[in-house]
Design an enzyme around this catalytic site. Structure first.
Site, PDB file in Angstrom:
ATOM      1  N   LYS A 117       0.831  -1.218   0.000  1.00 50.61           N
ATOM      2  CA  LYS A 117       0.000   0.000   0.000  1.00 50.61           C
ATOM      3  C   LYS A 117       0.857   1.258   0.000  1.00 50.61           C
ATOM      4  O   LYS A 117       0.563   2.233  -0.711  1.00 50.61           O
ATOM      5  CB  LYS A 117      -0.919  -0.012   1.228  1.00 50.61           C
ATOM      6  CG  LYS A 117      -1.781   1.264   1.389  1.00 50.61           C
ATOM      7  CD  LYS A 117      -2.689   1.495   0.198  1.00 50.61           C
ATOM      8  CE  LYS A 117      -3.412   2.841   0.257  1.00 50.61           C
ATOM      9  NZ  LYS A 117      -4.396   2.934   1.334  1.00 50.61           N
TER      10      LYS A 117
ATOM     11  N   LYS B  39       0.994  11.897   5.526  1.00 47.03           N
ATOM     12  CA  LYS B  39       1.280  10.793   6.447  1.00 47.03           C
ATOM     13  C   LYS B  39       1.707   9.547   5.694  1.00 47.03           C
ATOM     14  O   LYS B  39       2.702   8.895   6.020  1.00 47.03           O
ATOM     15  CB  LYS B  39       0.045  10.523   7.305  1.00 47.03           C
ATOM     16  CG  LYS B  39       0.174   9.386   8.310  1.00 47.03           C
ATOM     17  CD  LYS B  39      -0.328   8.047   7.771  1.00 47.03           C
ATOM     18  CE  LYS B  39      -1.820   8.070   7.519  1.00 47.03           C
ATOM     19  NZ  LYS B  39      -2.327   6.721   7.066  1.00 47.03           N
TER      20      LYS B  39
END
Length: 293
Positions: free
Chosen positions: A168, A236
């Site tokens: 991911k 992030k």
């Protein structure tokens, strides 16, 4: 079966609602946002009166949370109340290192954690066509695949715990780097005075096309910055990818530059806007908007 779902935001909400519609099980939900809870109970979910109650009553729990810190905190609360044998699927974008540590911690309580991040964005979460990546016990994945299929179009077992989070982070690194260079390229085109509609048409039908470019064209170039994927969360995710590269000794030549652009955007106050607001850094610096009028 009773299934818990914690975290009903832009991605978690539609995934949960598709789960409710797609399985013949009771789905118990929890979120700090009462409106997000109501959107799911309107589809047939049941609201929990607290995280501990949810954890104690469910055999399977899904979490979809903003940051690794949130995941760690919530997973420990779930573990404190859950029954032995509970399975926890974390759908969040997470740190592989933290996931591995948390997996070991929960295993000591006979709770199985699988890292299960998703990709495809909000639109594909709504239409249940997102891709689910799974890291962890393959037998547990196979046993619960029908639950995952209720809110996704593709389910891929990647490998051991943490491997799905690696996949991911790399995926998000690619799309964010593509969007960053797309913002730069469109500003160059605007400053050079060419027709941006024609430039966009060329790119979208040429070798320069990418999901990142299409995201920029669909939102940023139209001045639509209501968040589909908030820039704060993008920063992030890319920060986690840069940390992962450093952990494995991979020289960071491109991703850190895109991360710097996101950090500049946050510094300018654009963190709660859509990720395509990285374009506004160039606009602020050069005093010119780049728009498809």
């Amino acid at each position: 079966m009773r299934i818990g779902f914690v975290g009903l935001g832009n991605m978690g909400g539609p995934m949960c609602r598709n789960l409710v519609k797609g399985v013949n099980h009771e789905v118990i939900v929890h979120d700090l946002n009462a409106e997000a809870v109501r959107a799911c109970t309107a589809q047939g979910a049941t609201a929990a009166d607290g995280l501990a109650t949810l954890a104690a009553s469910c055999e399977v729990v899904f979490t979809s949370l903003p940051t690794p810190q949130h995941v760690e905190m919530v997973a420990r609360e779930i573990a404190a109340a859950a029954r032995p044998g509970t399975v926890l699927f974390d759908l969040s974008t997470n740190s592989p290192t933290m996931v591995k540590r948390l997996h070991q911690e929960l295993a000591a309580r006979d709770i199985t954690l699988l890292d299960t991040p998703v990709t495809g964005g909000v639109v594909r979460a709504v239409d249940a066509s997102i891709v689910v990546m799974v890291g962890g016990d393959e037998a547990v994945f196979d046993q619960h695949r029908a639950l995952l299929a209720a809110f996704s179009g593709t389910q891929v077992h990647v490998g051991p715990v943490g491997s799905a989070s690696v996949a991911k982070l790399i995926n998000n690194m690619l799309v964010l780097c593509n969007m960053a260079v797309a913002a730069e390229g469109m500003m160059i085109g605007a400053m050079a005075g060419i027709d941006l509609h024609k430039l966009t048409n060329i790119i979208q039908n040429g070798s320069g096309d990418s999901t990142g470019f299409r995201g920029l064209a669909a939102r940023g170039l139209k001045g639509e910055f209501t968040p589909s994927f908030a820039l704060d969360l993008a920063a992030k995710d890319l920060g986690l990818a840069v940390e992962l590269a450093a952990e494995h000794g991979v020289p960071g030549l491109l991703a850190p530059q895109a991360l710097a652009l996101l950090r500049m955007a946050r510094g300018l106050g654009y963190g709660q806007l859509d990720t395509s607001a990285m374009l506004k850094v160039y606009e602020t610096m050069l005093g010119r908007e780049v728009r498809l009028q």
